[in-house]
Design a protein around this motif. Structure first.
Motif, PDB file in Angstrom:
ATOM      1  N   MET B  38       0.805  -1.224   0.000  1.00 31.69           N
ATOM      2  CA  MET B  38       0.000   0.000   0.000  1.00 31.69           C
ATOM      3  C   MET B  38       0.839   1.275   0.000  1.00 31.69           C
ATOM      4  O   MET B  38       0.387   2.312  -0.475  1.00 31.69           O
ATOM      5  N   LEU B  39       2.076   1.219   0.493  1.00 29.19           N
ATOM      6  CA  LEU B  39       2.929   2.412   0.513  1.00 29.19           C
ATOM      7  C   LEU B  39       3.966   2.417  -0.613  1.00 29.19           C
ATOM      8  O   LEU B  39       4.897   3.224  -0.600  1.00 29.19           O
ATOM      9  N   CYS B  40       3.819   1.540  -1.575  1.00 25.02           N
ATOM     10  CA  CYS B  40       4.705   1.536  -2.751  1.00 25.02           C
ATOM     11  C   CYS B  40       4.083   2.481  -3.791  1.00 25.02           C
ATOM     12  O   CYS B  40       2.951   2.266  -4.234  1.00 25.02           O
ATOM     13  N   PRO B  41       4.795   3.566  -4.142  1.00 22.00           N
ATOM     14  CA  PRO B  41       4.207   4.566  -5.039  1.00 22.00           C
ATOM     15  C   PRO B  41       3.738   4.013  -6.392  1.00 22.00           C
ATOM     16  O   PRO B  41       2.642   4.339  -6.849  1.00 22.00           O
ATOM     17  N   ALA B  44       0.422   2.228  -5.764  1.00 21.29           N
ATOM     18  CA  ALA B  44      -0.733   3.058  -5.427  1.00 21.29           C
ATOM     19  C   ALA B  44      -1.125   3.973  -6.582  1.00 21.29           C
ATOM     20  O   ALA B  44      -2.305   4.220  -6.813  1.00 21.29           O
ATOM     21  N   MET B  45      -0.133   4.476  -7.322  1.00 21.27           N
ATOM     22  CA  MET B  45      -0.437   5.475  -8.338  1.00 21.27           C
ATOM     23  C   MET B  45      -0.666   4.879  -9.718  1.00 21.27           C
ATOM     24  O   MET B  45      -1.295   5.504 -10.555  1.00 21.27           O
ATOM     25  N   GLU B  73       8.522  -4.681   3.719  1.00 23.89           N
ATOM     26  CA  GLU B  73       9.177  -3.559   4.421  1.00 23.89           C
ATOM     27  C   GLU B  73       8.079  -2.729   5.077  1.00 23.89           C
ATOM     28  O   GLU B  73       6.909  -2.839   4.715  1.00 23.89           O
ATOM     29  N   HIS B  74       8.465  -1.895   6.042  1.00 23.06           N
ATOM     30  CA  HIS B  74       7.469  -1.079   6.754  1.00 23.06           C
ATOM     31  C   HIS B  74       6.299  -1.938   7.231  1.00 23.06           C
ATOM     32  O   HIS B  74       5.135  -1.607   7.001  1.00 23.06           O
ATOM     33  N   ALA B  77       3.687  -0.131   9.482  1.00 22.23           N
ATOM     34  CA  ALA B  77       2.868   0.892   8.808  1.00 22.23           C
ATOM     35  C   ALA B  77       1.915   0.278   7.782  1.00 22.23           C
ATOM     36  O   ALA B  77       0.943   0.916   7.374  1.00 22.23           O
ATOM     37  N   PHE B  86      -6.720   1.871   3.902  1.00 25.10           N
ATOM     38  CA  PHE B  86      -6.298   2.199   2.532  1.00 25.10           C
ATOM     39  C   PHE B  86      -7.341   1.734   1.508  1.00 25.10           C
ATOM     40  O   PHE B  86      -7.777   2.498   0.642  1.00 25.10           O
TER      41      PHE B  86
END
Lengths: 159, 159, 159, 159
Positions: B38-41, B44-45, B73-74, B77, B86
């Motif tokens: 979910m926090l990989c650009p 998500a984009m 990773e992360h 979060a 998300f």
């Protein structure tokens, strides 16, 4: 943009990408504040990339871009360590302040002070510290550019 | 795309937007799996919005889109409650499985099984359960469409 | 896409970027024909750039892209010398045929034969010469990719 | 933008979408001139749509958008009747002047006067008639917005 009130100070519990920054320290520059939440789609997909384009267009001494993480929902998922991971992954390098919470209030303090309706919210503050525009949502690049050009024109000599 | 091995089963600790789904239950459909964080650009984009476009183009009985949250990773979060927020904020409605972790290994099990290099990773599985393509990164819409059209053409009668 | 009639031959008065090409010569390939007018905005801004992306994705021996200049208005402004300048400036390198006019008819012959409603119109012709799809307007890249993948899948062994 | 020379008058053989317009008549407004050729891809695909966005953002009494058709190649294919068809098909409604040719010179007069290097070329003229910026190529929307905002800010009171 018309003459306006001075922008009230922000209340930030923690800064990323910067030492603590007070609005009063930024007199003499145009200041663009973008209030966002890391899990708000319009913030992540539109407003933050736009802030990065603004940052790249101007030296910080002339125009400073600041992110304000105004978390009003999903507090756990958007806590500071999550924000840190987010900023790292997206390579955002402008200063980001975490809007401060008080016990029992889901809305953070600066968000309340400015009576923001949600995220993203854009604040344009002129070189004298006056709040010249507050906009809920995303302006298109040209409209934002026009607003910035007006404030920079004033900075360059016509006040 | 050439003949291929059967796709190994995924190992999922929790599902969102769906009851538990086994790959074996999806025989007879084309299956598009998108491994993401979910926090990989780029996830998500680009990749997740593309998955949503795929989902909208086909009935699920013919082509099923599945997200696989392969957190490497992360971890804090990107824990399941954060993923839930998300998915809610982005209004993603396709089934999303959380790739299972074992103690002490930062990489989750399915990610290891498929030897994925990172996120996003796209898996295309044909109606007979064979892994026909595994791609690290984002294909453009036309190239992905061509790959899907080939698998759907087989489904419609030419094997 | 269902079984279909054979695509009728086109009638072309002049070719650019190619020696004269007959549809019958293209058996064994998927053929994508894009009927356009150089001054039609949706043609110039969307459909022709998309045809260029299709051309770049496949070897011509497998899938051939052809433009058909079906002028039904502004005949003077879109005459062959103007088309030549247009193709040169935009660097389009796929074969383009000028749909043939007869005296007194504003609509050209191939446009009439296919009963096209306007421009852009997309024709998808399979490796056996059958017209499998005729679409007035612009498909998005993924939908076009799916249609091409189905025809290419047939070409590769399932007829 | 620095102080600059007055913008020399343009020499136009024919106007579309307007009665004849002299630069001197536009004092008191910001004037954005876009020199283009209808068959120049960067003009048709980027600069003219951008001009339309500028036109939609401001009342003409405050900021006037003008197209200047500076044909220096493909003179036949880009003659005034072709331009008329082009403007009609694209629904461009801002005034467009045809830069005047003299016998034997492929470059038109205004293009020579301004020493333009090619198309598209953007001219920004302030409310006092001074040429404040001349740019060969396309600015992105934000950069153009900033330049316009500076000129509009001057118009609003700081000269």
């Amino acid at each position: 943009m018309s003459q306006s009130q001075f922008a009230p100070p922000w209340q930030v519990s923690r800064w990323f990408n910067s030492a603590p920054l007070a609005l009063a320290d930024l007199r003499g520059r145009v200041v663009v504040v973008h209030a966002f939440q890391m899990l708000c789609p319009a913030c992540a997909m539109q407003a933050l990339p736009q802030m990065q384009r603004v940052q790249q267009l101007f030296p910080a001494e002339r125009l400073t871009v600041i992110g304000l993480h105004t978390v009003f929902e999903h507090h756990e998922a958007q806590a500071p360590p999550a924000l840190e991971a987010f900023l790292h992954e997206y390579r955002y390098s402008f200063p980001v302040g975490v809007d401060q919470h008080t016990d029992g209030d889901p809305l953070p303090l600066t968000m309340r002070t400015y009576a923001m309706q949600g995220t993203p919210t854009l604040l344009l503050i002129d070189a004298q510290g006056r709040l010249r525009e507050q906009h809920f949502g995303v302006l298109d690049d040209m409209a934002l550019g026009v607003a910035l050009g007006e404030l920079l024109g004033e900075l360059d000599g016509c006040r």
